[in-house]
Design an enzyme around this catalytic site. Structure first.
Site, PDB file in Angstrom:
ATOM      1  N   ASP A  92       0.831  -1.226  -0.050  1.00 30.96           N
ATOM      2  CA  ASP A  92       0.001  -0.114  -0.058  1.00 30.96           C
ATOM      3  C   ASP A  92       0.940   1.218   0.000  1.00 30.96           C
ATOM      4  OD1 ASP A  92       0.845  -0.312   2.577  1.00 30.96           O
ATOM      5  OD2 ASP A  92      -1.071  -0.843   3.526  1.00 30.96           O
ATOM      6  N   ASN A 161      -7.340  -2.487  14.038  1.00 28.54           N
ATOM      7  CA  ASN A 161      -8.744  -2.716  13.751  1.00 28.54           C
ATOM      8  C   ASN A 161      -9.012  -3.614  12.798  1.00 28.54           C
ATOM      9  OD1 ASN A 161      -8.010  -1.663  11.304  1.00 28.54           O
ATOM     10  ND2 ASN A 161      -9.391  -0.136  10.928  1.00 28.54           N
ATOM     11  N   GLU A 168      -9.645  -1.562   5.178  1.00 23.94           N
ATOM     12  CA  GLU A 168     -10.452  -0.993   6.338  1.00 23.94           C
ATOM     13  C   GLU A 168     -11.723  -1.864   6.493  1.00 23.94           C
ATOM     14  OE1 GLU A 168      -8.656   0.540   8.176  1.00 23.94           O
ATOM     15  OE2 GLU A 168      -8.818   2.527   7.809  1.00 23.94           O
TER      16      GLU A 168
HETATM   17  C1  GLP Z   1      -0.569   0.042   8.617  1.00 30.14           C
HETATM   18  C2  GLP Z   1      -0.380  -0.781   7.345  1.00 30.14           C
HETATM   19  C3  GLP Z   1      -0.176  -2.201   7.428  1.00 30.14           C
HETATM   20  C4  GLP Z   1       0.622  -2.496   8.848  1.00 30.14           C
HETATM   21  C5  GLP Z   1      -0.371  -2.233   9.838  1.00 30.14           C
HETATM   22  C6  GLP Z   1       0.284  -2.444  11.083  1.00 30.14           C
HETATM   23  O1  GLP Z   1      -1.389   0.843   8.726  1.00 30.14           O
HETATM   24  N1  GLP Z   1      -0.969  -0.330   6.249  1.00 30.14           N
HETATM   25  O2  GLP Z   1       0.462  -2.692   6.288  1.00 30.14           O
HETATM   26  O3  GLP Z   1       0.880  -3.950   8.637  1.00 30.14           O
HETATM   27  O4  GLP Z   1      -0.922  -1.201   9.552  1.00 30.14           O
HETATM   28  O5  GLP Z   1       1.150  -1.530  11.440  1.00 30.14           O
HETATM   29  P1  GLP Z   1       2.112  -1.460  12.874  1.00 30.14           P
HETATM   30  O6  GLP Z   1       2.981  -2.430  12.463  1.00 30.14           O
HETATM   31  O7  GLP Z   1       2.874  -0.004  12.663  1.00 30.14           O
HETATM   32  O8  GLP Z   1       1.345  -1.776  13.832  1.00 30.14           O
END
Ligand code: GLP
Length: 268
Positions: A92, A161, A168
């Protein structure tokens, strides 16, 4: 639902690894052990010549540090061969941001892997967040993944979430690569990369969909920390549904979850 964790004493010769149907769950003591393990799995995928699906976020920082280190300890010729054959697609990118911008996933990947490893240009791909038409860019990017033969090993973090990539909730199991609106919860969760201000986090992102993620040959979900324990339990142990997008992963034929003890402690 079969019991996942902790394993019965004779469930597995490797007490950290439990195989239940198509799910392999590995629970390790801490994020450092998780990072070493996941880096080893990524290295093995590179050795097999698989296309990688890569993720960003705090969970992946120690993983990419461990991967850099493991690659640097390979004999030079082997390392060169692996780097020359590297092909990856990130999940993404924020709409409006591109490589060089603070907070852009492209910048994160350049710092974590592309520059320190000296990866050849084009080996590491992301959606172009600055494309004039984000929906068209999403179609192009999804098409590029398909044209490359799909993802071999898809690395995933877990959103608080239940999102994977930026899928989402609510999200069906067959959503394709698209541009979407980020939730307030996700913008709060990711604010640290934007000076702590949720309002500074872009409102939209381009993400590979659950369809492309579920089409990967293997899926590797990495989860660390107590804060993710309840959402990991819901993802793995509640019936799959749109309110927890990660729960669709239960339907993948080769799902591996590597978690630390803090994240796994609510699994039963
Ligand atoms: C983000 C990304 C995801 C990521 C997730 C967890 O928003 N879009 O690809 O794996 O949320 O993030 P984190 O590892 O900082 O908790």
């Amino acid at each position: 639902m079969p019991r996942l964790w902790p394993p019965a004493p004779c469930d597995s010769p490797d007490p950290a690894l439990i195989q239940t149907g198509s799910l392999a769950l590995e629970v390790l003591p801490d994020p450092a052990a998780v990072a070493e393990r996941v880096a080893g799995l990524l290295l093995a995928a590179l050795e097999r010549g698989q296309t990688l699906g890569l993720a960003t976020g705090r969970t992946m920082e120690p993983v990419y540090a461990a991967l850099r280190n493991q690659l640097l300890h390979q004999p030079a010729a082997q390392r060169q061969r692996l780097l020359a054959g590297w092909r990856s697609f990130n999940l993404d990118e924020y709409v409006g941001l591109a490589a060089g911008d603070a907070g852009a996933f492209a910048t994160e990947m350049a710092v974590a892997l592309e520059r320190p490893l000296g990866l050849p240009a084009g080996s590491l791909q992301l959606p172009n967040g600055r494309a004039p038409d984000p929906q068209q860019e999403a179609r192009r990017y999804g098409g590029a993944v398909t044209a490359a033969g799909g993802i071999g090993l898809q690395l995933l973090g877990l959103g608080a979430n239940g999102h994977v990539g930026f899928n989402e909730p609510p999200c069906p199991s067959d959503a394709r690569c698209r541009c979407l609106q980020l939730s307030a919860a996700t913008r709060r969760q990711n604010a640290a990369a934007f000076g702590g201000d949720p309002a500074a986090v872009p409102e939209r992102a381009i993400t590979l969909g659950t369809a492309e993620i579920l089409a990967a040959k293997q899926v590797l979900l990495v989860v660390t920390g107590e804060a993710k324990a309840e959402i990991l339990r819901r993802s793995l142990q509640e019936p799959p549904g749109p309110l927890v997008p990660a729960s669709w992963l239960q339907r993948h034929p080769q799902l591996r979850v590597v978690a630390d003890a803090a994240a796994a402690h609510r699994l039963s």
